[in-house]
Scaffold this motif. Structure first.
Motif, PDB file in Angstrom:
ATOM      1  N   ALA A  91       0.910  -1.340   0.184  1.00 55.55           N
ATOM      2  CA  ALA A  91       0.238   0.088   0.223  1.00 55.55           C
ATOM      3  C   ALA A  91       0.833   1.027   0.569  1.00 55.55           C
ATOM      4  O   ALA A  91       0.482   2.567  -0.821  1.00 55.55           O
ATOM      5  CB  ALA A  91      -0.829  -0.170   1.075  1.00 55.55           C
ATOM      6  N   SER A  92       2.043   1.486   0.483  1.00 59.53           N
ATOM      7  CA  SER A  92       2.876   2.313   0.941  1.00 59.53           C
ATOM      8  C   SER A  92       2.872   2.921  -0.565  1.00 59.53           C
ATOM      9  O   SER A  92       3.399   3.834  -1.170  1.00 59.53           O
ATOM     10  CB  SER A  92       4.524   2.463   1.664  1.00 59.53           C
ATOM     11  OG  SER A  92       5.077   3.288   1.766  1.00 59.53           O
ATOM     12  N   ILE A 206      -6.725   2.058  -2.343  1.00 66.10           N
ATOM     13  CA  ILE A 206      -5.249   1.765  -2.601  1.00 66.10           C
ATOM     14  C   ILE A 206      -4.945   0.416  -2.097  1.00 66.10           C
ATOM     15  O   ILE A 206      -4.303  -0.332  -2.200  1.00 66.10           O
ATOM     16  CB  ILE A 206      -4.590   3.019  -1.865  1.00 66.10           C
ATOM     17  CG1 ILE A 206      -4.297   3.221  -4.137  1.00 66.10           C
ATOM     18  CG2 ILE A 206      -3.068   2.443  -2.498  1.00 66.10           C
ATOM     19  CD1 ILE A 206      -3.559   5.206  -2.991  1.00 66.10           C
ATOM     20  N   LEU A 207      -5.970   0.259  -0.863  1.00 67.14           N
ATOM     21  CA  LEU A 207      -5.536  -0.857   0.177  1.00 67.14           C
ATOM     22  C   LEU A 207      -5.649  -2.171  -0.240  1.00 67.14           C
ATOM     23  O   LEU A 207      -5.269  -3.155  -0.358  1.00 67.14           O
ATOM     24  CB  LEU A 207      -6.367  -0.523   1.652  1.00 67.14           C
ATOM     25  CG  LEU A 207      -5.225   0.635   2.226  1.00 67.14           C
ATOM     26  CD1 LEU A 207      -5.990   1.040   3.290  1.00 67.14           C
ATOM     27  CD2 LEU A 207      -4.114  -0.244   3.253  1.00 67.14           C
ATOM     28  N   LEU A 212      -5.656  -5.962   0.167  1.00 66.77           N
ATOM     29  CA  LEU A 212      -6.319  -6.075   1.939  1.00 66.77           C
ATOM     30  C   LEU A 212      -7.991  -6.782   1.342  1.00 66.77           C
ATOM     31  O   LEU A 212      -8.016  -6.322   0.377  1.00 66.77           O
ATOM     32  CB  LEU A 212      -6.515  -4.616   2.845  1.00 66.77           C
ATOM     33  CG  LEU A 212      -7.106  -4.654   3.021  1.00 66.77           C
ATOM     34  CD1 LEU A 212      -5.876  -5.007   4.880  1.00 66.77           C
ATOM     35  CD2 LEU A 212      -7.384  -3.304   3.930  1.00 66.77           C
ATOM     36  N   PRO A 213      -8.213  -7.209   1.864  1.00 64.74           N
ATOM     37  CA  PRO A 213      -8.994  -8.425   2.112  1.00 64.74           C
ATOM     38  C   PRO A 213     -10.718  -7.676   1.837  1.00 64.74           C
ATOM     39  O   PRO A 213     -10.537  -6.045   1.973  1.00 64.74           O
ATOM     40  CB  PRO A 213      -9.597  -9.378   3.417  1.00 64.74           C
ATOM     41  CG  PRO A 213      -8.205  -9.700   3.324  1.00 64.74           C
ATOM     42  CD  PRO A 213      -7.119  -7.949   3.818  1.00 64.74           C
ATOM     43  N   ASP A 214     -11.154  -7.833   1.546  1.00 62.68           N
ATOM     44  CA  ASP A 214     -12.562  -7.604   1.099  1.00 62.68           C
ATOM     45  C   ASP A 214     -13.467  -7.438   2.568  1.00 62.68           C
ATOM     46  O   ASP A 214     -13.439  -7.975   3.308  1.00 62.68           O
ATOM     47  CB  ASP A 214     -13.781  -7.718  -0.013  1.00 62.68           C
ATOM     48  CG  ASP A 214     -13.113  -8.092  -0.682  1.00 62.68           C
ATOM     49  OD1 ASP A 214     -12.342  -7.536  -1.314  1.00 62.68           O
ATOM     50  OD2 ASP A 214     -13.611  -8.627  -1.526  1.00 62.68           O
ATOM     51  N   GLY A 215     -13.440  -5.624   2.975  1.00 62.73           N
ATOM     52  CA  GLY A 215     -14.343  -5.354   4.322  1.00 62.73           C
ATOM     53  C   GLY A 215     -13.673  -4.432   4.945  1.00 62.73           C
ATOM     54  O   GLY A 215     -13.982  -4.673   6.475  1.00 62.73           O
ATOM     55  N   VAL A 216     -12.104  -5.169   5.737  1.00 61.90           N
ATOM     56  CA  VAL A 216     -10.933  -4.772   6.410  1.00 61.90           C
ATOM     57  C   VAL A 216     -11.173  -3.637   6.391  1.00 61.90           C
ATOM     58  O   VAL A 216     -10.897  -2.561   6.960  1.00 61.90           O
ATOM     59  CB  VAL A 216      -9.933  -5.657   6.331  1.00 61.90           C
ATOM     60  CG1 VAL A 216      -8.822  -4.918   7.214  1.00 61.90           C
ATOM     61  CG2 VAL A 216      -9.541  -7.313   5.959  1.00 61.90           C
TER      62      VAL A 216
END
Length: 497
Positions: A91-92, A206-207, A212-216
């Motif tokens: 993500a960074s 972006i995450l 990143l999993p959905d919903g996080v």
């Protein structure tokens, strides 16, 4: 990726950006609710709407919280720390890949100069990089119980975290909340300010792109009344991180108390910059100027009070006023020294403070008036202002103006400067300029504030814990202290014989 030049050309030709999302970000995707209600987002430099965004409801908030609850319980809390780290590190990198889009969007939404927005986006990338490195180092302690027992602690994620993001530093504040929460294994539901909704939405995408999993991480846009209040009152929210006014912070605390929800509050400040006679004058002048006029003074930790020793007061303020009068104003995309304030309502608030001070006979040595972008005649601008020799009980010395207004208080000596610095309801940060290092650290210990800067204002970065005392709130963000805010400590003791 679109370059800054392409984005500036697009905005000049169309008055908007095609990359701006519409809809909430829930379950890994943008979705426009069936009610299809929208609000306008305004470019403060033009005082004109440039885009629309979804006006959320309590039902939208509930959907986002339930999504994050499911993701927490089924996926994220049990994801290996090293895997969390890899996602945050990715993500960074993606934030930097989208640097120009995020910065131009931040400037259009908030009004701040583009060079400041670029710094904010780079800082957001650094925040995710920092907490990526902390994911697999969040370890507990063991304690000696003798040969018959073993005892240790573990840090567990608190659960679903709500983030109320302010309009002055949208992507910075989002990053400093999202990154440690995700690093700790928590899930996120965010409500950006209705004045600045877009970079939080772009950050959520972006995450997701980073894995990143959905919903996080879910983001719901709308007003404080229709989305912020339902989010902080939701029974499935385990923690609230709020940045905003004291008045709204009180409401959040009362709401949180009903469910015994954890809270971190950052409620602003009226931070003193103590300048003593033995300071490096050039260093102090540069520091004081940046402390108050960056982002047009719309910074919770702005150095909005100059507490200066009497023997250098007149010359220092004269030199400072000359520099203030030379500052350029303009639309943020033109990279001026000072941009607009964020809204017409906020401009009226800032102007009201100075109008009342003028009626009291205040000595305004620079600025003091509403103005416009000299190139276009548009926008919500207030001149960079200095009000000299203000009494300690004056509202200019006690209340947060949140604009480009510096209040000067004159101190007889270092002890009097300490007294003036602490004579305020806020205690967020403070600055000290002196060549006497021992005195600097003595003052740093005795000034009641959560963070002290010595001989450089805004020193440090994500590594340095940030938060306030008194009516500036409580709890800490940034640094490893910020990571702890999203953890609950569990102690385990066992007999082994």
């Amino acid at each position: 990726m679109s370059s800054a030049i392409d984005l500036l050309k697009e905005y000049a030709e169309t008055g908007t950006l095609k990359a701006l999302p519409l809809g909430h970000f829930i379950d890994g995707a943008f979705a426009q609710p069936s009610h299809n209600r929208t609000l306008e987002s305004f470019d403060p430099g033009r005082s004109m709407a440039f885009a629309r965004f979804t006006a959320g409801t309590a039902e939208d908030v509930d959907q986002a919280v339930m999504s994050s609850r499911a993701a927490f319980e089924t996926v994220w809390r049990d994801t290996a720390p090293v895997e969390r780290a890899r996602i945050l590190q990715k993500a960074s990198a993606l934030i930097l890949d989208n640097l120009d889009l995020l910065a131009v969007t931040e400037t259009l939404d908030s009004g701040k100069p583009l060079q400041e927005a670029l710094g904010d986006v780079r800082g957001a990338a650094r925040t995710f990089e920092y907490y990526a490195g902390a994911c697999d180092k969040l370890q507990g302690d063991s304690f000696p119980l003798g040969p018959d027992h073993i005892g240790y602690t573990i840090h567990e994620p608190v659960g679903v975290t709500a983030h109320i993001i302010p309009w002055n530093f949208p992507i910075s504040t989002a990053a400093r909340g999202f990154a440690p929460a995700l690093a700790a294994g928590c899930t996120v539901v965010a409500k950006p300010a209705e004045q600045t909704p877009f970079t939080a939405l772009l950050l959520a995408r972006i995450l997701s792109d980073a894995g990143l999993p959905d919903g996080v991480c879910n983001v719901v846009t709308g007003t404080g009344r229709e989305t912020g209040a339902p989010l902080t009152a939701h029974t499935d929210v385990d923690h609230i991180t709020f940045t905003g006014s004291v008045q709204t912070g009180r409401t959040v605390m009362k709401t949180a108390a009903e469910e015994i929800t954890r809270v971190v509050l950052e409620l602003g400040g009226k931070s003193p910059v103590v300048v003593l006679a033995d300071c490096d004058r050039e260093q102090a002048l540069t520091g004081v100027l940046g402390a108050i006029y960056e982002n047009a003074g719309q910074i919770c930790s702005a150095g909005s009070r100059l507490v200066i020793e009497k023997s250098i007061h007149e010359q220092f303020v004269g030199d400072l006023a000359a520099r203030v009068n030379a500052l350029t104003l303009g639309h943020g995309l033109e990279k001026p020294d000072v941009g607009p304030v964020n809204s017409a309502g906020h401009l009226a608030k800032v102007a009201g403070f100075i109008d009342r001070a003028r009626e009291r006979g205040a000595n305004i040595v620079a600025g003091g008036s509403v103005t416009h972008d000299p190139a276009t005649g548009k926008g919500w601008f207030f001149e960079p202002t200095i009000v000299d020799a203000v009494a300690a009980d004056d509202e200019l010395a006690q209340d947060e103006i949140f604009g480009p207004v510096l209040t000067v208080q004159v101190a007889d000596d270092a002890d009097h400067a300490l007294e003036l610095a602490n004579d305020c309801q806020y205690g967020l940060v403070a600055g000290i300029y002196t060549s006497n290092f021992a005195r600097a650290h003595q003052l740093a210990r005795r000034i009641d504030a959560g963070q002290i800067y010595i001989n450089e204002y805004f020193a440090g970065g994500v590594e340095v814990p940030f938060g306030g005392n008194k009516k500036s709130g409580f709890g800490r963000e940034k640094g490893l202290e910020g990571l702890k805010s999203y953890c609950k400590t569990k102690s385990i003791a066992a007999r082994i014989t």
